[in-house]
Design a protein around this motif. Sequence first.
Motif, mmCIF file in Angstrom:
data_model
loop_
_atom_site.group_PDB
_atom_site.id
_atom_site.type_symbol
_atom_site.label_atom_id
_atom_site.label_comp_id
_atom_site.label_asym_id
_atom_site.label_seq_id
_atom_site.Cartn_x
_atom_site.Cartn_y
_atom_site.Cartn_z
ATOM 1 N N VAL A 41 -4.573 -2.604 -20.045
ATOM 2 C CA VAL A 41 -3.346 -2.753 -19.122
ATOM 3 C C VAL A 41 -3.735 -3.362 -17.808
ATOM 4 C CG1 VAL A 41 -2.046 -1.094 -17.819
ATOM 5 C CG2 VAL A 41 -2.275 -0.470 -20.208
ATOM 6 N N GLY A 42 -4.993 -3.088 -17.351
ATOM 7 C CA GLY A 42 -5.813 -3.632 -15.964
ATOM 8 C C GLY A 42 -5.280 -2.757 -14.917
ATOM 9 N N ASP A 43 -5.786 -3.395 -13.750
ATOM 10 C CA ASP A 43 -5.867 -2.726 -12.682
ATOM 11 C C ASP A 43 -4.348 -2.919 -11.895
ATOM 12 O OD1 ASP A 43 -6.323 -1.299 -10.382
ATOM 13 O OD2 ASP A 43 -7.953 -2.610 -9.465
ATOM 14 N N ALA A 44 -3.849 -1.983 -11.187
ATOM 15 C CA ALA A 44 -2.633 -2.026 -10.692
ATOM 16 C C ALA A 44 -2.491 -2.504 -9.351
ATOM 17 C CB ALA A 44 -1.698 -0.602 -10.786
ATOM 18 N N ARG A 45 -3.742 -3.069 -9.023
ATOM 19 C CA ARG A 45 -3.718 -3.450 -7.614
ATOM 20 C C ARG A 45 -3.373 -5.003 -7.299
ATOM 21 N NH1 ARG A 45 -9.844 -1.787 -5.788
ATOM 22 N NH2 ARG A 45 -10.278 -2.683 -8.065
ATOM 23 N N ALA A 46 -3.287 -5.499 -6.260
ATOM 24 C CA ALA A 46 -3.028 -6.806 -5.819
ATOM 25 C C ALA A 46 -3.984 -7.818 -6.274
ATOM 26 C CB ALA A 46 -2.314 -7.137 -4.561
ATOM 27 N N GLN A 47 -3.826 -8.985 -6.707
ATOM 28 C CA GLN A 47 -4.708 -9.945 -7.123
ATOM 29 C C GLN A 47 -4.443 -11.277 -6.350
ATOM 30 O OE1 GLN A 47 -5.050 -10.148 -11.166
ATOM 31 N NE2 GLN A 47 -5.506 -8.206 -11.340
ATOM 32 N N VAL A 48 -5.547 -12.206 -6.030
ATOM 33 C CA VAL A 48 -5.415 -13.465 -5.289
ATOM 34 C C VAL A 48 -6.331 -14.251 -6.321
ATOM 35 C CG1 VAL A 48 -5.897 -15.016 -3.518
ATOM 36 C CG2 VAL A 48 -4.880 -12.731 -3.246
ATOM 37 N N LEU A 49 -5.897 -15.444 -6.948
ATOM 38 C CA LEU A 49 -6.957 -16.150 -7.716
ATOM 39 C C LEU A 49 -6.810 -17.638 -7.080
ATOM 40 C CD1 LEU A 49 -5.534 -15.222 -11.235
ATOM 41 C CD2 LEU A 49 -7.535 -14.435 -9.923
ATOM 42 N N LEU A 50 -8.039 -18.177 -6.969
ATOM 43 C CA LEU A 50 -7.943 -19.511 -6.360
ATOM 44 C C LEU A 50 -8.207 -20.598 -7.541
ATOM 45 C CD1 LEU A 50 -10.695 -19.119 -3.257
ATOM 46 C CD2 LEU A 50 -8.119 -19.211 -3.532
ATOM 47 N N ARG B 288 0.044 5.584 -10.715
ATOM 48 C CA ARG B 288 0.357 6.721 -11.700
ATOM 49 C C ARG B 288 1.109 5.963 -12.890
ATOM 50 N NH1 ARG B 288 4.458 9.363 -13.347
ATOM 51 N NH2 ARG B 288 6.032 8.248 -12.098
ATOM 52 N N GLN B 289 1.966 5.341 -12.514
ATOM 53 C CA GLN B 289 2.727 4.488 -13.876
ATOM 54 C C GLN B 289 1.789 3.631 -14.684
ATOM 55 O OE1 GLN B 289 6.154 2.245 -12.354
ATOM 56 N NE2 GLN B 289 6.888 4.061 -11.086
ATOM 57 N N GLN C 116 8.004 -2.071 -7.247
ATOM 58 C CA GLN C 116 8.918 -1.543 -7.876
ATOM 59 C C GLN C 116 10.410 -2.428 -7.751
ATOM 60 O OE1 GLN C 116 8.792 2.105 -5.858
ATOM 61 N NE2 GLN C 116 7.597 3.066 -7.419
ATOM 62 N N PRO C 117 11.189 -2.504 -8.616
ATOM 63 C CA PRO C 117 12.543 -3.158 -8.732
ATOM 64 C C PRO C 117 13.377 -2.768 -7.479
ATOM 65 C CG PRO C 117 12.078 -2.634 -10.991
ATOM 66 C CD PRO C 117 11.048 -1.877 -10.116
ATOM 67 N N GLN C 118 13.396 -1.501 -7.349
ATOM 68 C CA GLN C 118 14.404 -1.032 -6.244
ATOM 69 C C GLN C 118 13.871 -1.716 -4.868
ATOM 70 O OE1 GLN C 118 12.790 0.857 -8.384
ATOM 71 N NE2 GLN C 118 11.933 2.755 -7.324
ATOM 72 N N HIS C 119 12.421 -2.000 -4.655
ATOM 73 C CA HIS C 119 11.858 -2.569 -3.355
ATOM 74 C C HIS C 119 11.337 -3.858 -3.350
ATOM 75 C CE1 HIS C 119 12.370 1.671 -2.253
ATOM 76 N NE2 HIS C 119 11.391 2.113 -3.094
ATOM 77 N N GLU C 120 12.000 -4.570 -4.526
ATOM 78 C CA GLU C 120 11.260 -5.905 -4.598
ATOM 79 C C GLU C 120 11.452 -6.786 -3.567
ATOM 80 O OE1 GLU C 120 11.975 -7.644 -8.498
ATOM 81 O OE2 GLU C 120 14.091 -7.005 -8.638
ATOM 82 N N ALA C 121 12.908 -6.836 -3.044
ATOM 83 C CA ALA C 121 13.451 -7.925 -2.394
ATOM 84 C C ALA C 121 12.770 -7.657 -0.725
ATOM 85 C CB ALA C 121 15.129 -7.592 -2.013
ATOM 86 N N ASP C 122 12.570 -6.544 -0.358
ATOM 87 C CA ASP C 122 12.071 -6.027 0.914
ATOM 88 C C ASP C 122 10.664 -6.313 0.633
ATOM 89 O OD1 ASP C 122 11.797 -4.971 3.572
ATOM 90 O OD2 ASP C 122 10.665 -3.277 2.415
ATOM 91 N N VAL C 123 9.771 -6.096 -0.382
ATOM 92 C CA VAL C 123 8.381 -6.235 -0.461
ATOM 93 C C VAL C 123 8.037 -7.743 -0.596
ATOM 94 C CG1 VAL C 123 6.324 -5.894 -2.178
ATOM 95 C CG2 VAL C 123 8.016 -3.962 -1.499
ATOM 96 N N GLY D 280 0.889 -1.041 -0.004
ATOM 97 C CA GLY D 280 -0.098 -0.051 0.138
ATOM 98 C C GLY D 280 0.757 1.287 0.091
ATOM 99 N N GLU D 281 2.035 1.266 0.614
ATOM 100 C CA GLU D 281 2.911 2.670 0.714
ATOM 101 C C GLU D 281 3.340 2.856 -0.623
ATOM 102 O OE1 GLU D 281 7.154 1.298 2.257
ATOM 103 O OE2 GLU D 281 5.810 0.146 3.275
ATOM 104 N N HIS D 282 3.212 1.940 -1.700
ATOM 105 C CA HIS D 282 3.826 2.314 -3.005
ATOM 106 C C HIS D 282 2.763 2.175 -3.933
ATOM 107 C CE1 HIS D 282 7.912 1.799 -1.266
ATOM 108 N NE2 HIS D 282 7.443 0.409 -0.975
#
Length: 662
Positions: A615-624, A601-602, A640-647, A593-595
């Motif tokens: 392009v679709g929605d930029a929100r997280a998705q869960v599929l069963l 915007r991107q 984002q690539p610069q935060h992907e390890a932490d996220v 949520g913080e990003h």
Amino acid sequence: MTVIFHRAGWGALLAACLTTAWGANAPAPASRASNTGPAPAGSKAPANSAAATTGAAPSANVAVLSAEQVIQILDQTVDWYRTLGVQQQSSSQPSDLLIVYANQQTANEVVALAFDLARANAELLSSAATAPPSTGSEPQSANALDALRDKLTTQGAGLQAEIRDARVQLNQAHGKGESEAKVSELQSELDMINARINLLETMTQFVSEKNAKTASVNALKAQIDAIADSIPAAGVATAPAAAPTAARATASASAASKNAKPPAPTLLTGGTGAVRVGLWGLGAQVLALHDKGSTIEAIDRRTVDLEKTFLKIRGPPLERLKALSAQSDALATQADSAHGAELKAVRDQLDTLAWLFQQTSAILIPLSKEEVLLEQYRHNLKNWRDAVRNQYDAALEALGIRVAILIGLLALVFAGGEVWRRLVVRYVAEPRRRYQLLFVQKLTLWTVVVAIIAVTFVTELSAFATFAGLITAGLAVAMQSVLVSIVGYFFLIGKYGLRVGDRVQIGAVTGEVINLGLVRMHLMELNPQGPLGPTGRVVAFANSIVFQATSGLFRQIPGVNFVWHETALSLPAGSDYAALKQKLLAAVRAVIGEHHEEIVRQTRQIEQTTASTAVGDARAQVLLRFSASGAEALVRYPVQPQHEADVDERVSQELFKVIAEA
């Protein structure tokens, strides 16, 4: 009998001649000038004439020029004549060949006249060498031998007359015994006289060779003949039949050169007649015409020097002729009151003066002709120099115009390039696009500059086109990979192209672009596993990678900096899958949520850039999804690539927590 009468003194006279000719301290006189010079018929050269022995005209026995001066003049003339070879090498147009032909005819005549005056002066030197000294009572050996030979010749003529008379008497007489004996005796005496004449001729030749003055004159004549043999024009022009022809050719060529106008200035042309208008050809023509003008100037200066030399030696023969004329007038006045032996002496002196006048005239007349011919030669050179100067001025003007056109075109091109650059800087704000346009501007500018210079300097456009075609074909074959890479560069910098700082994936290599060149690009390799950091290696790829179907090139859309991550989870059996799905989705969205605002915007930037609604929605998705082993949850979220390890780590922790609670 005449023979018996002269026989008594032969022994003593012959012994005296031999002693004088071969004695240790004897002088070395020369042969008679009448045998070496073209003396008038019936007269002798000055050395044996009464004028020489009586001293009536002592100054006439001195030649106009010394042997050293004669050789020096011939050397200067021959050296000047050899400039015709330089003129022929400098002739590049038909008008030049006409002038060179006229100069060649004139030069042949000048050389022939120079050898004529040299030979005439040599005859005067020969007469001076054979002249006996004006003092002293003892006859010289050569004169004594000549006198004895004349006596023997007279006696031989008398014997021949007696033999003819004896044979007439023999034919008329009845008793032939005494007459035949007389004829035999006379024939024996004639044979003896002929043998003695041959001996005297051999002795005369030997004495002549011992004379230093005569030897010097003979050496001079040999040098003159040797120099003449080295110049074909000297022998041809002096021939009686060829001289009028050469004179007529000179006159016609001179008249043609006088009436001919200087040729119109023309540009340099090739062998096929095509106009060679290249700057390089014009420059070469200007230099060639300048060198030709300098060569003509140098030849003209040498002609002036030769003309001054002939003018300088023209004075003494003229003064000599005046002196001889005055002496002949005085002798003619003296002959009016002379009688007997005195009249004979005056006649001999007049004969001598006439011969000397003729020889001196043979020097003065060629000198007068030389002046006229050299003036005509200089006139031809002046016409040639004027024509070359006109051509030089025209070529220099054409060269100046071409240089001015070249400078104007280059100034126009550079001005256009500067306008292009300023417009790009002013109206293109996006740095990447600005860089691309400035690069294209620089490449276009220098390509046009090189093309203009090449077309301006080239001499023949057809030859240049052929050469350029061959070079292009060769480069296309030899540098095929390089050319493909250069073309690939323009694809890479296109609308969705690369720029420094972009993170791309080429095949199995993921990296960040650190350099994008015209032929290849460099990537700083990133670790694809775990934290996304540099591996410390730089990878280079040719720009031709864009044309290879097997190697994919992946990169983010410009202005977009996020990627989608996916992970699959096994759900506990018997759980409320719907409620569990909502818990997993809430946990993932809480982490990213913080990003979320930047990612949204991107996403909109992608829609604007690509003009696509997929392009679709930029929100997280869960599929069963259900499988044979049970239910699974596929979690997909942007990062984002610069935060992907932490996220990724935080998302995994939250998902494990939700599963543990379930």
